[in-house]
Design an enzyme around this catalytic site. Sequence first.
Site, PDB file in Angstrom:
ATOM      1  N   GLU A 129       6.273   6.010   4.103  1.00 23.33           N
ATOM      2  CA  GLU A 129       5.139   5.299   4.686  1.00 23.33           C
ATOM      3  C   GLU A 129       5.528   4.743   6.063  1.00 23.33           C
ATOM      4  OE1 GLU A 129       3.427   2.136   2.346  1.00 23.33           O
ATOM      5  OE2 GLU A 129       1.805   1.871   3.773  1.00 23.33           O
ATOM      6  N   MET A 271       9.227  -0.516  -1.034  1.00 24.80           N
ATOM      7  CA  MET A 271       8.244   0.556  -0.898  1.00 24.80           C
ATOM      8  C   MET A 271       7.797   1.041  -2.270  1.00 24.80           C
ATOM      9  SD  MET A 271       6.458   2.435   1.064  1.00 24.80           S
ATOM     10  CE  MET A 271       5.278   3.554   0.324  1.00 24.80           C
ATOM     11  N   GLU A 272       6.468   1.162  -2.393  1.00 21.17           N
ATOM     12  CA  GLU A 272       5.854   1.418  -3.701  1.00 21.17           C
ATOM     13  C   GLU A 272       5.757   2.891  -4.083  1.00 21.17           C
ATOM     14  OE1 GLU A 272       4.205   0.312  -0.914  1.00 21.17           O
ATOM     15  OE2 GLU A 272       2.168   1.121  -0.803  1.00 21.17           O
ATOM     16  N   GLU A 306       5.124  -4.548  -5.438  1.00 15.20           N
ATOM     17  CA  GLU A 306       5.285  -3.080  -5.432  1.00 15.20           C
ATOM     18  C   GLU A 306       4.742  -2.487  -6.726  1.00 15.20           C
ATOM     19  OE1 GLU A 306       5.888  -2.085  -2.567  1.00 15.20           O
ATOM     20  OE2 GLU A 306       6.714  -3.961  -1.814  1.00 15.20           O
ATOM     21  N   GLU A 328      -2.950  -3.364   1.115  1.00 16.10           N
ATOM     22  CA  GLU A 328      -1.973  -4.433   1.330  1.00 16.10           C
ATOM     23  C   GLU A 328      -2.573  -5.822   1.115  1.00 16.10           C
ATOM     24  OE1 GLU A 328       0.887  -3.837   1.109  1.00 16.10           O
ATOM     25  OE2 GLU A 328       1.171  -1.777   1.783  1.00 16.10           O
TER      26      GLU A 328
HETATM   27  N1  B3K Z   1       3.858  -0.347   1.748  1.00 15.29           N
HETATM   28  C1  B3K Z   1       5.174  -0.790   2.156  1.00 15.29           C
HETATM   29  C2  B3K Z   1       5.300  -1.037   3.610  1.00 15.29           C
HETATM   30  C3  B3K Z   1       5.531   0.184   4.405  1.00 15.29           C
HETATM   31  C4  B3K Z   1       5.826  -0.156   5.831  1.00 15.29           C
HETATM   32  C5  B3K Z   1       5.842   1.065   6.699  1.00 15.29           C
HETATM   33  N2  B3K Z   1       6.262   0.774   8.044  1.00 15.29           N
HETATM   34  C6  B3K Z   1       5.603  -2.001   1.404  1.00 15.29           C
HETATM   35  C7  B3K Z   1       4.528  -2.863   0.873  1.00 15.29           C
HETATM   36  O1  B3K Z   1       3.739  -3.449   1.572  1.00 15.29           O
HETATM   37  O2  B3K Z   1       4.426  -2.945  -0.317  1.00 15.29           O
HETATM   38 ZN    ZN Z   2       2.357  -3.705  -0.057  1.00 15.54          ZN
END
Ligand code: B3K
Ligand code: ZN
Length: 882
Positions: A129, A271-272, A306, A328
């Site tokens: 991501e 990261m999920e 996550e 998010e």
């Molecule tokens: N989704 C990821 C963050 C990714 C960041 C990319 N630069 C972690 C989170 O918010 O759960």
């Molecule tokens: Zn997140």
Amino acid sequence: MSDRSDAPTAIVRLADYRAPAWSVRHVALEFDLGIDRTEVLATLELSREADEPVRLNGEGLELLSLDVDGRRLGDGEYILANGVLEFAVASAECTVTTRVALRPAENTAFEGLYLSGSREKGFLLTQCEAEGFRHITFFPDRPDVLSKYTVTLRADKARFPVLLAGGNPDGDGDLPEGRHWARFVDPHPKPSYLFALVAGRLERISHDYTTADGRAVALHIWAEADVIDRCDYAMDSLIRSMRWDERAYGRNYDLDVFHVVATHDFNMGAMENKGLNIFNAKYLLADPDSSTDDEYRHVEAVVAHEYFHNWSGNRVTCRDWFQLSLKEGLTVYREQSFSADMNSAPLKRIEDVALLRRAQFPEDAGPLSHPVRPSQYSEINNFYTATVYEKGSELVRMLAGHLGADGFRRGMDLYFERNDGRAATIEDFLGALGDANGVDLSAYLGWYGQAGTPRLTAEGRHDPAQGRFRLTLRQRTPATAGQTTKKALPIPVRLSLFDREGRALPLRLEGEAVAGGTERTVVLDGAERSIVFEDIARPPVPSLLRGFSAPVILECDYQPDELAVLLRHDPDGFNRWEAGQQLAGLAYDDARDGRLTGAALTAWSQALADLFRDASVEDALLAELLTPPGEIELVERQAERDPDRIRASRQAMLRALAQRIGVDALRQRYDRLREATSASLDAASQARRQLKRRVLDLLALVDVEGATHLAAAQYEQAPGMTDRLAAQATLATHAPEAALASIAHFRRRYDDNALALDKWFALQAALPGDGAFARVRALENDPAFTLKNPNRVQSLIGTFARANPTGFHRADGAAYRWLADRLVAIDALNPQVAARVATAFNGWKRLEPVRREAAHAAVSELAARKDLSRDLTDILARVALG
Ligand code: B3K
Ligand code: ZN
């Protein structure tokens, strides 16, 4: 590994969104893993959705071969330019096979496939991501292309004994020449950003979990051997998160295995990835000897966050990156609700609002401001911001408040039902919440598209003859970068009225026959609205925006004694704290203007001194009440910012508070708290530690010798990291000479503990004052310092630049020039980290003139360079505009 800025910067716009021309039903990936060279064979089953050529994203890949339906394409049959591989296909369906080579050990940007740790001992992992998958293989790397994945990993068995990818295990075995293989099949279609693999020498802890709907799930947390004994708290948090999501949202886990992996080399928190979460070790490992209470809470929150993404993000993902807050903001809201349930709800709300004010309000007021749903970006990684996350969560909270607990749950059920397996939009979210409750929530869309923090003004008029109180609410949002006209937004204002003795008054609104309770929520949905309360004999004290019912700045002409009524009497912990914060702001104005006997400073310190003696105030709340807004928040109280003056004024008000409470009372309280010291993690013990820290800091302002003595003893005898680090911070701040021994001791004791060393660097980087810059430069020479590790960079350089206003904003500008220099070096290794650190320059335009000029010179010189990454260039270009 983003483009350097001499490449043309493409702006991506929400308005230009078009559905994908080709979808990918299934993708089979085969990896031959190696540290220096990895080969990836990808087989994509494509279906035509529009009459266009096939276009696949790919960056930094060595293309070895390209086949369409089994036929090798020659040089003239495809175009590979600007990160896109393009070729024409006549049929409606086709199978595309690519073979590429990657160089993981050379990947210092930690995006795509890379090596964590040393060549000898480290392991391979991925981060995709937002757009990292294109660094692994050619693919339509956008979140609205959802595919089923089959992943086969092959590697040397001795060097890479553990092979993991997302999905369910689907076989493994040995291969000739000491190699082995493992296959994983994910039955749930997912976007490419959720792909992950891990390969190397890792240990694990495991737990057998059964979901509420009866699925047996093997939970595994993986880490390198030296830290595997620090994963138990994460496992406990994971199990509690899974149960909570079943209960609170009816959401069950949906694979047979769930893996979580810890790495010390990670650009963000965690990261999920579907079925294979990857965590920065900072948010996964915890043990009493090296983790603070705050860190335990962070582990619990990030593990939950996550995990919750499995539904809010993975099963229902985002149509495009403009919708990022759909996953998010919603997941932060879910995580905050979970933490509030696990701990204390009022204290959690205090923590979240304080974070919003510290991190998001300044962002929303400066050149980096953007709506929760931005309308354009040049580098999407720069939009993982406090606005998208924290303000995004506040918007979900407003909607949940509007619908009530049952209505919100109904809405969420419908949202998940309608959008399962889809890539959704903010409109889909509001639509489901509204439809499930028969209401139109489209007015809230305004919050998603408009940047800036609304100012809510409240004006009260009491009419003694009629026994009426008229409250007039108005809103306005200041212009923000690139968005000058603002419209009125729906602002829910939860409110109560108190009499001067602190009793909540029954509320009867004009036109109502009888009073209904002592708290109401009124929605300001235009520029102005007046509410009339009946049967109000004497001028009341309004308690507004209770629970922080909307993310706005309240401007109300309170007198200090009115706020003191709320601070003393409001039964709700959050509102009591909020009144204290508002009063502290006025007290700060007194201190800043040299009015050490001013009415606000007196009212604030006297109310707190009384509460200090009041045994009914809980330790944790008292610790929060004794903490006025920080130096960064107080910046907002003056037009031009001089960090030295802000700190001096804040210290002066704290000293006045300490004097008002008195040395003896502080000392006695400290002694009582010290006697109850334990290593326990229960809430009462954590609260005592937190209060002890506040008391010791206050004592240091009025009895530095006594406090030094106590702090030195506390450092020696501390049963855990919270007490140890707090003592060291007090010593280092108030008695630098006396701190040297403990600083040296800490360095030796934790030489082999990266996360503890990060705290050691960060503590010193945050020490205020003139000596800070020299201290930070000396710390750069510590053998444990490296620009290659994001946590280390953040702990030393990030902390100094972002959390040490007096140290970083030196009047001579030397620290600005130094940071510019370091940013160039960091950027060459890791653009995402460089861009994040560079946000420290946000707000330079509001500095006093000498600092302003120095900061501007450093920023514009840097922004003019042509050899920086797109990530850093984007931040600098926006920040430079001021
Ligand atoms: N989704 C990821 C963050 C990714 C960041 C990319 N630069 C972690 C989170 O918010 O759960
Ligand atoms: Zn997140």
